[in-house]
Enzyme design. Sequence first.
Site, PDB file in Angstrom:
ATOM      1  N   TYR A 187       0.695  -1.451   0.102  1.00 13.43           N
ATOM      2  CA  TYR A 187      -0.116  -0.004  -0.123  1.00 13.43           C
ATOM      3  C   TYR A 187       1.041   1.683  -0.144  1.00 13.43           C
ATOM      4  CZ  TYR A 187      -3.457   3.852   2.366  1.00 13.43           C
ATOM      5  OH  TYR A 187      -3.709   4.737   2.288  1.00 13.43           O
TER       6      TYR A 187
ATOM      7  N   SER B  97       6.621   3.507  12.605  1.00 19.08           N
ATOM      8  CA  SER B  97       5.439   3.542  13.118  1.00 19.08           C
ATOM      9  C   SER B  97       4.934   4.486  14.547  1.00 19.08           C
ATOM     10  CB  SER B  97       4.796   2.896  13.313  1.00 19.08           C
ATOM     11  OG  SER B  97       3.358   2.773  13.896  1.00 19.08           O
ATOM     12  N   ALA B  98       3.898   5.465  13.965  1.00 18.59           N
ATOM     13  CA  ALA B  98       3.659   6.033  15.365  1.00 18.59           C
ATOM     14  C   ALA B  98       3.397   4.874  16.685  1.00 18.59           C
ATOM     15  CB  ALA B  98       2.391   7.107  15.442  1.00 18.59           C
ATOM     16  N   THR B  99       2.754   3.811  15.814  1.00 13.52           N
ATOM     17  CA  THR B  99       2.447   2.745  17.471  1.00 13.52           C
ATOM     18  C   THR B  99       4.092   2.836  18.704  1.00 13.52           C
ATOM     19  OG1 THR B  99       2.642   0.428  17.713  1.00 13.52           O
ATOM     20  CG2 THR B  99       3.045   0.676  15.648  1.00 13.52           C
TER      21      THR B  99
ATOM     22  N   TYR C  48       4.555  -5.804  16.752  1.00 14.52           N
ATOM     23  CA  TYR C  48       4.259  -5.006  16.126  1.00 14.52           C
ATOM     24  C   TYR C  48       5.466  -3.984  16.170  1.00 14.52           C
ATOM     25  CZ  TYR C  48       3.415  -1.941  12.585  1.00 14.52           C
ATOM     26  OH  TYR C  48       3.856  -1.120  11.301  1.00 14.52           O
TER      27      TYR C  48
ATOM     28  N   LYS D  33       8.966  -2.479  15.099  1.00 10.53           N
ATOM     29  CA  LYS D  33       9.406  -1.010  14.800  1.00 10.53           C
ATOM     30  C   LYS D  33       9.977  -0.547  15.095  1.00 10.53           C
ATOM     31  CE  LYS D  33       7.550  -1.251  11.085  1.00 10.53           C
ATOM     32  NZ  LYS D  33       7.825  -1.422  10.078  1.00 10.53           N
TER      33      LYS D  33
ATOM     34  N   PHE E 298       1.942   8.028  11.019  1.00  3.68           N
ATOM     35  CA  PHE E 298       0.748   8.083  11.710  1.00  3.68           C
ATOM     36  C   PHE E 298      -0.469   7.479  11.081  1.00  3.68           C
ATOM     37  CE2 PHE E 298       1.469  10.875  16.000  1.00  3.68           C
ATOM     38  CZ  PHE E 298       2.214  10.337  15.064  1.00  3.68           C
TER      39      PHE E 298
ATOM     40  N   ASN F 180      -7.416  -2.069   8.830  1.00  2.00           N
ATOM     41  CA  ASN F 180      -7.577   0.033   9.427  1.00  2.00           C
ATOM     42  C   ASN F 180      -9.075   0.027   9.357  1.00  2.00           C
ATOM     43  OD1 ASN F 180      -5.654  -0.546   9.507  1.00  2.00           O
ATOM     44  ND2 ASN F 180      -4.326   0.126   8.004  1.00  2.00           N
ATOM     45  N   LEU F 181      -9.632   1.018   9.620  1.00  2.00           N
ATOM     46  CA  LEU F 181     -10.590   1.708   9.962  1.00  2.00           C
ATOM     47  C   LEU F 181     -11.350   1.993   8.034  1.00  2.00           C
ATOM     48  CD1 LEU F 181     -13.426   3.052  10.988  1.00  2.00           C
ATOM     49  CD2 LEU F 181     -11.713   5.230  11.412  1.00  2.00           C
TER      50      LEU F 181
ATOM     51  N   ARG G  61     -11.077  -2.486  22.335  1.00  5.23           N
ATOM     52  CA  ARG G  61     -10.274  -3.516  21.912  1.00  5.23           C
ATOM     53  C   ARG G  61      -8.688  -3.685  23.090  1.00  5.23           C
ATOM     54  NH1 ARG G  61      -9.321  -3.396  15.376  1.00  5.23           N
ATOM     55  NH2 ARG G  61      -8.814  -1.903  15.847  1.00  5.23           N
TER      56      ARG G  61
ATOM     57  N   ASP H 149      -6.131  -0.688  23.015  1.00  2.13           N
ATOM     58  CA  ASP H 149      -6.227   0.572  21.673  1.00  2.13           C
ATOM     59  C   ASP H 149      -6.175   1.926  23.413  1.00  2.13           C
ATOM     60  OD1 ASP H 149      -6.862  -0.757  19.890  1.00  2.13           O
ATOM     61  OD2 ASP H 149      -9.013  -0.640  19.724  1.00  2.13           O
TER      62      ASP H 149
END
Length: 337
Positions: free
Chosen positions: A13, A126-128, A150, A154, A179, A200-201, A293, A296
Amino acid sequence: MERTVLVTGGAGYVGSHIVVALARAGSTPIVLDNFANSSRTVLPRLRRMTGNDVPLIDADVRDRAALERAFRTHHVDAVVHCAALKAVGESGARPLAYYDNNVGGSIALAQSMQAAGVRTLVFSSSATVYGQPESNPVTEDAPPRPASVYGRTKRAVELILEDLAASDASWHVALLRYFNPAGADASGEIGEAPSNAPNNLLPILAEVAAGRRPWIEVFGDDYATADGTGVRDYIHVTDLAAGHVDALSLLERQPGVTTLNLGMGRGCSVLEVIAAFERACGKPLQRRIAPRRPGDIAVCYADPARANALLRWRAKLDLDAICTDAWRWRKATQTSD
Ligand SMILES: NC(=O)c1ccc[n+]([C@@H]2O[C@H](COP(=O)([O-])OP(=O)(O)OC[C@H]3O[C@@H](n4cnc5c(N)ncnc54)[C@H](O)[C@@H]3O)[C@@H](O)[C@H]2O)c1
């Protein structure tokens, strides 16, 4: 600026949009992918969109022999490293697979780059890595506290690349903390098309709008946010891709490691995103409130000031553009369902 750039995960993607952005900026992208979560059908599209014969290296990024062959065959100036597994939930169930792929793959890539004398690397972080931020907007100096396997893969790669650059001043590395990438190229030619189920949303909303799912599950409406739903920073994938071209330009003059948030700098709630998608597709979308979840967080959005200043880059496309482009892409792929 003309460069030859190897894009690992370039059929995916974000990677496919980076390939297009590089070509539009006059560079020559080469795709390396093992199609773990993408399809070969993106290659003819990329060739059509760029007007170039985008070469494909069909290989696993952990395969050092294949990487070394690639660096011998092509003169590569820089690497953008997107190849990774990215499903947060799955990462907890398959930690070894995630560390092997994401960390092992990054080590193999850095070793092969070192052997080939290629020292410019842009890494998809990633922001994660921030986990639950203490405050928002989040700056790059916020302490990294990833809350998932995950996210830890990163962060582990970030640390490895920091150590590598500290040991050898000839490395030029950008750690780009994305993000929430969303949307699709405005042409409708490429977009998010995972072979695994979407997490993803936006792709899930597109499935609801297309009648492939009856409703969207909203995980939690009791967060301490304006409407009770989670707030994230959605960044158009075209803006995100442009940030990579600008990061490569920065790295020409900037050795060492530069860590940058790539986000809009604005938070949108799940209900705001649903409303924007309804505007884009012109119909109401059913939703069901589900429990939060585990893992989250309530709110996470970027302070993109460092990227704005160092890259002279800014995310320009808003949530309506994100939803319009995501819906156009969904309709374009409808016939292949
Ligand atoms: N999309 C997001 O929400 C998001 C957010 C933050 C960071 N990121 C990171 O950005 C990068 C790109 O994400 P994406 O959304 O495009 O995901 P994606 O799954 O669409 O793309 C990743 C690509 O890497 C390939 N790949 C995976 N493992 C590989 C391996 N071992 N060898 C070769 N190719 C391999 C996959 O086939 C896929 O084409 C990833 O590193 C991801 O962790 C994504």
